[in-house]
Design an enzyme around this catalytic site. Structure first.
Site, PDB file in Angstrom:
ATOM      1  N   GLY A   1      41.349  69.324  31.807  1.00 41.94           N
ATOM      2  CA  GLY A   1      40.487  68.480  30.999  1.00 41.94           C
ATOM      3  C   GLY A   1      39.119  69.121  30.833  1.00 41.94           C
ATOM      4  O   GLY A   1      38.892  70.258  31.231  1.00 41.94           O
ATOM      5  N   GLY A   2      38.204  68.386  30.249  1.00 42.51           N
ATOM      6  CA  GLY A   2      36.878  68.897  29.930  1.00 42.51           C
ATOM      7  C   GLY A   2      36.107  69.474  31.092  1.00 42.51           C
ATOM      8  O   GLY A   2      35.825  70.664  31.146  1.00 42.51           O
ATOM      9  N   GLU A   3      35.752  68.656  32.048  1.00 42.22           N
ATOM     10  CA  GLU A   3      34.961  69.093  33.194  1.00 42.22           C
ATOM     11  C   GLU A   3      35.707  68.857  34.500  1.00 42.22           C
ATOM     12  O   GLU A   3      35.090  68.734  35.553  1.00 42.22           O
ATOM     13  CB  GLU A   3      33.618  68.351  33.215  1.00 42.22           C
ATOM     14  CG  GLU A   3      32.744  68.661  32.027  1.00 42.22           C
ATOM     15  CD  GLU A   3      31.428  67.906  32.069  1.00 42.22           C
ATOM     16  OE1 GLU A   3      31.291  66.964  32.865  1.00 42.22           O
ATOM     17  OE2 GLU A   3      30.544  68.247  31.285  1.00 42.22           O
ATOM     18  N   GLU A   4      37.013  68.796  34.434  1.00 44.35           N
ATOM     19  CA  GLU A   4      37.811  68.533  35.622  1.00 44.35           C
ATOM     20  C   GLU A   4      38.626  69.763  36.003  1.00 44.35           C
ATOM     21  O   GLU A   4      39.057  70.531  35.155  1.00 44.35           O
ATOM     22  CB  GLU A   4      38.734  67.337  35.391  1.00 44.35           C
ATOM     23  CG  GLU A   4      37.974  66.047  35.162  1.00 44.35           C
ATOM     24  CD  GLU A   4      38.877  64.871  34.866  1.00 44.35           C
ATOM     25  OE1 GLU A   4      40.109  65.016  34.932  1.00 44.35           O
ATOM     26  OE2 GLU A   4      38.340  63.790  34.560  1.00 44.35           O
ATOM     27  N   PHE A   5      38.826  69.908  37.303  1.00 41.47           N
ATOM     28  CA  PHE A   5      39.643  70.984  37.843  1.00 41.47           C
ATOM     29  C   PHE A   5      40.724  70.378  38.717  1.00 41.47           C
ATOM     30  O   PHE A   5      40.548  69.307  39.293  1.00 41.47           O
ATOM     31  CB  PHE A   5      38.791  71.944  38.686  1.00 41.47           C
ATOM     32  CG  PHE A   5      37.844  72.778  37.883  1.00 41.47           C
ATOM     33  CD1 PHE A   5      38.215  74.038  37.426  1.00 41.47           C
ATOM     34  CD2 PHE A   5      36.576  72.312  37.576  1.00 41.47           C
ATOM     35  CE1 PHE A   5      37.340  74.811  36.688  1.00 41.47           C
ATOM     36  CE2 PHE A   5      35.696  73.074  36.836  1.00 41.47           C
ATOM     37  CZ  PHE A   5      36.074  74.331  36.387  1.00 41.47           C
TER      38      PHE A   5
END
Length: 125
Positions: free
Chosen positions: A25-29
């Site tokens: 996702g965008g800012e997820e790891f």
């Protein structure tokens, strides 16, 4: 984004060669730690969270709390797990719970079996 690139280097430096790190996702790891006991996974996650909090990132003043921090959801499972999407979904729910409860924290759960409706054996915030 330079911040996410630097963060990914921090994450990669704190895990083993057998572990998997992916942007989710965008800012997820997403980090997968195979054959890692719950307590060890918690220690790794806390080490990552603390290292990130203590690292200076250019422009961090514009972030909430004036620095870069991590909210984390951690799920461990004992035994053979066939429904990986459920683990990811559970971790994602815990991540959002961590964000809702003030950010910069780890919320974790440990499951004994693979049933969707089982309650975690341990869930600490």
């Amino acid at each position: 984004d330079m911040l996410l690139q630097r963060l990914s280097k921090i994450l990669a430096s704190k895990i083993r060669d057998v572990d998997t790190l992916a942007r989710y996702g965008g800012e997820e790891f997403l980090i997968i730690l195979p054959e890692t006991p719950h307590g060890s996974a918690v220690k790794i996650a806390e080490r990552i969270r603390k290292t990130t909090e203590e690292t200076y990132f250019k422009g961090q003043e514009t972030q909430p709390k004036g620095k870069v921090t991590l909210s984390m959801g951690l799920v461990t499972y004992h035994g053979e797990y066939r429904e990986r999407t459920h683990l990811i979904h559970s971790a994602d729910e815990l991540l959002y719970k961590a964000k809702e409860q003030g950010r910069n924290q780890l919320i974790k759960a440990y499951y004994k079996d693979h049933k969707h409706n089982n309650a975690p054996l341990e869930s600490k915030e």
